[in-house]
Design a protein around this motif. Structure first.
Motif, PDB file in Angstrom:
ATOM      1  N   UNK A   1       0.816  -1.209   0.000  1.00  0.00           N
ATOM      2  CA  UNK A   1       0.000   0.000   0.000  1.00  0.00           C
ATOM      3  C   UNK A   1       0.850   1.260   0.000  1.00  0.00           C
ATOM      4  N   UNK A   2       2.170   1.104   0.114  1.00  0.00           N
ATOM      5  CA  UNK A   2       3.081   2.229   0.001  1.00  0.00           C
ATOM      6  C   UNK A   2       3.276   2.558  -1.482  1.00  0.00           C
ATOM      7  N   UNK A   3       3.626   3.799  -1.784  1.00  0.00           N
ATOM      8  CA  UNK A   3       3.775   4.218  -3.177  1.00  0.00           C
ATOM      9  C   UNK A   3       5.043   3.660  -3.820  1.00  0.00           C
ATOM     10  N   UNK A   4       5.971   3.191  -3.031  1.00  0.00           N
ATOM     11  CA  UNK A   4       7.222   2.677  -3.555  1.00  0.00           C
ATOM     12  C   UNK A   4       7.200   1.154  -3.655  1.00  0.00           C
ATOM     13  N   UNK A   5       7.764   0.650  -4.744  1.00  0.00           N
ATOM     14  CA  UNK A   5       7.923  -0.788  -4.938  1.00  0.00           C
ATOM     15  C   UNK A   5       9.295  -1.176  -4.404  1.00  0.00           C
ATOM     16  N   UNK A   6       9.338  -2.181  -3.563  1.00  0.00           N
ATOM     17  CA  UNK A   6      10.605  -2.606  -2.977  1.00  0.00           C
ATOM     18  C   UNK A   6      10.993  -3.989  -3.477  1.00  0.00           C
ATOM     19  N   UNK A   7      12.295  -4.155  -3.700  1.00  0.00           N
ATOM     20  CA  UNK A   7      12.853  -5.442  -4.110  1.00  0.00           C
ATOM     21  C   UNK A   7      13.657  -6.007  -2.950  1.00  0.00           C
ATOM     22  N   UNK A   8      13.224  -7.155  -2.456  1.00  0.00           N
ATOM     23  CA  UNK A   8      13.877  -7.809  -1.321  1.00  0.00           C
ATOM     24  C   UNK A   8      14.870  -8.837  -1.848  1.00  0.00           C
ATOM     25  N   UNK A   9      16.089  -8.751  -1.386  1.00  0.00           N
ATOM     26  CA  UNK A   9      17.149  -9.636  -1.864  1.00  0.00           C
ATOM     27  C   UNK A   9      17.299 -10.811  -0.908  1.00  0.00           C
ATOM     28  N   UNK A  10      16.975 -12.011  -1.387  1.00  0.00           N
ATOM     29  CA  UNK A  10      17.094 -13.205  -0.567  1.00  0.00           C
ATOM     30  C   UNK A  10      18.553 -13.575  -0.301  1.00  0.00           C
ATOM     31  N   UNK A  11      19.448 -13.095  -1.129  1.00  0.00           N
ATOM     32  CA  UNK A  11      20.867 -13.414  -0.950  1.00  0.00           C
ATOM     33  C   UNK A  11      21.475 -12.663   0.225  1.00  0.00           C
TER      34      UNK A  11
END
Length: 458
Positions: free
Chosen positions: A169-179
């Motif tokens: 619901x935040x305006x920013x898209x986040x990429x989570x790094x599993x590494x």
């Protein structure tokens, strides 16, 4: 089906791949509520997400609004009923809010790690994205998000990264790094929450997002800013020819020289055609990236230069995205009750007219597409509509749920469709099983013809 088999035997049907594709297409266009397979759901809330693993096509994962998740073995039944005719599949793994690492609020998305069923990812309204070890049922990684998580996605092509794209619901898209267990990227551009996220099926670097602001943005995660914003008024009629059949030779548009002739040195050399199936994906991705690179101006965020940043793909929130297998087209669903088909290379609205249907606007919608990209399945209130992707015609209306349908997943392994809804049920839609009572393709009388008879049977 028997006609297709006979044509192959007498070498009238072309190569074997063409035969397989025709059989799969025929099966997927004749789905009906399965009377031989049943999923026993343990959920006590609406089912929000479904996915069959991409490696074996054997394990189905589901996430529900009661903060529970379950995994089923859809190839091996746990018990049989009806004299052995109905295969019942009970969950082989269940996690609820009583689990020490369980989510506290509704699970909105549950996906498998693309290359291994040993891990899966869940996102919840409790602002957390968890990475689970399937064998130990323990959380091995936890990402705290700034708001409710609507959707997560991982690239099935990625070999250089292990990124989870999160729509919240935040305006920013986040990429989570599993590494690393940390946020790798933060993509800014949307003016409202993001409900849909989808990786390209032709490039591991291209991400597509749909927001509550009605915008669909394309991102190259190696560069800052999005490189394209889809505009519903930017349109083209007709379907592009397949990639391998399309000429890529470009006509020079350089200015005439002083002698009045066009300089051949300035003309761009024609690109090489790709002859292999795997190569076509790389070629498609190169076209996308070429559009992303362009000139120095095009590499900047569109909003810094033109009014393109204000463009909208839907009049309302974009609730669902689904890319076709060849990576050339994108399907989008919105709260304006519209389904649209986009040409990814040009960014144009193809103007395919799909039936106007009432769609949910309060939550993300999970669409499904057949392996040959011929049919798209769209949850429409208490039913699922099956549309012909290229003509927009309604092929089927699948009715079986008692309440709203939230998600669907098409299994290319068995040509089966799985749907989940607010009635807490997971329904299986399968092609009809053939038997001796089926209509004969050769005789047309419903009884076996002389072609199938022998001299030694009773």
């Amino acid at each position: 089906m028997w006609k297709e088999i006979r044509n192959r035997e007498i070498q009238l049907g072309g190569n074997n791949n063409s035969f397989i594709n025709r059989i799969r297409s025929n099966r997927s266009s004749n789905l009906q509520l399965s009377n031989h397979k049943e999923i026993i759901s343990p959920h006590r809330g609406s089912i929000n997400s479904l996915q069959v693993d991409l490696t074996e096509g054997r394990y189905l994962i589901s996430g529900a609004s009661d903060a529970s998740l379950a995994v089923y073995d859809i190839q091996r039944a746990t018990e049989y009923a009806g004299g052995g005719l109905i295969a019942k599949h009970k969950p082989i793994l269940v996690v609820d809010k009583q689990h020490q690492n369980g989510h506290k609020y509704a699970i909105s998305t549950a996906i498998w790690y693309p290359v291994d069923t040993g891990l899966f990812v869940t996102g919840s309204y409790d602002h957390h994205i968890n990475v689970w070890d399937t064998n130990t049922t323990q959380v091995v990684m936890d990402f705290k998000m700034p708001g409710k998580v609507y959707r997560t996605a991982m690239s099935s092509l990625a070999t250089s990264h292990m990124l989870i794209a999160a729509a919240t619901e935040d305006v920013q898209v986040r990429l989570c790094d599993m590494a690393t267990g940390a946020f790798a990227h933060t993509l800014s551009g949307h003016r409202d929450g993001v409900m849909a996220v989808e990786w390209s099926t032709s490039s591991e670097w291209i991400l597509m997002t749909g927001g509550c602001d009605g915008a669909i943005r394309f991102w190259d995660i190696r560069r800052a800013g999005c490189f394209s914003v889809l505009d519903q008024s930017h349109s083209q009629l007709g379907r592009r020819p397949p990639l391998l059949k399309r000429s890529t030779t470009k006509v020079s548009t350089s200015k005439p020289s002083s002698s009045g002739q066009t300089s051949s040195a300035k003309a761009r050399a024609p690109q090489k055609k790709v002859s292999s199936g795997s190569g076509s994906k790389h070629s498609a991705s190169s076209r996308i990236l070429k559009h992303a690179k362009g000139s120095a101006k095009q590499r900047l965020h569109p909003g810094l230069l033109t009014g393109q940043d204000r463009a909208t793909a839907h009049y309302g929130a974009v609730t669902g995205l689904k890319a076709t297998e060849d990576g050339m087209y994108l399907l989008s669903a919105g709260s304006d009750s519209r389904l649209r088909l986009w040409d990814i290379q040009s960014g144009c609205n193809t103007l395919v007219h799909y039936e106007i249907v009432r769609l949910q606007s309060s939550k993300a919608t999970q669409l499904a597409v057949t392996q040959d990209s011929a049919i798209v399945f769209l949850p429409c209130m208490t039913s699922v509509k099956a549309f012909d992707v290229w003509s927009g015609k309604t092929n089927m209306t699948l009715q079986g749920h008692y309440e709203y349908v939230n998600c669907c997943w098409y299994s290319s392994h068995d040509q089966e469709l799985y749907t989940g809804g607010n009635d807490r049920q997971i329904l299986v839609w399968s092609p009809p099983k053939l038997n001796s009572a089926d209509v004969d393709e050769f005789g047309g009388t419903g009884q076996s013809s002389t072609v199938d008879e022998d001299n030694w049977s009773d």
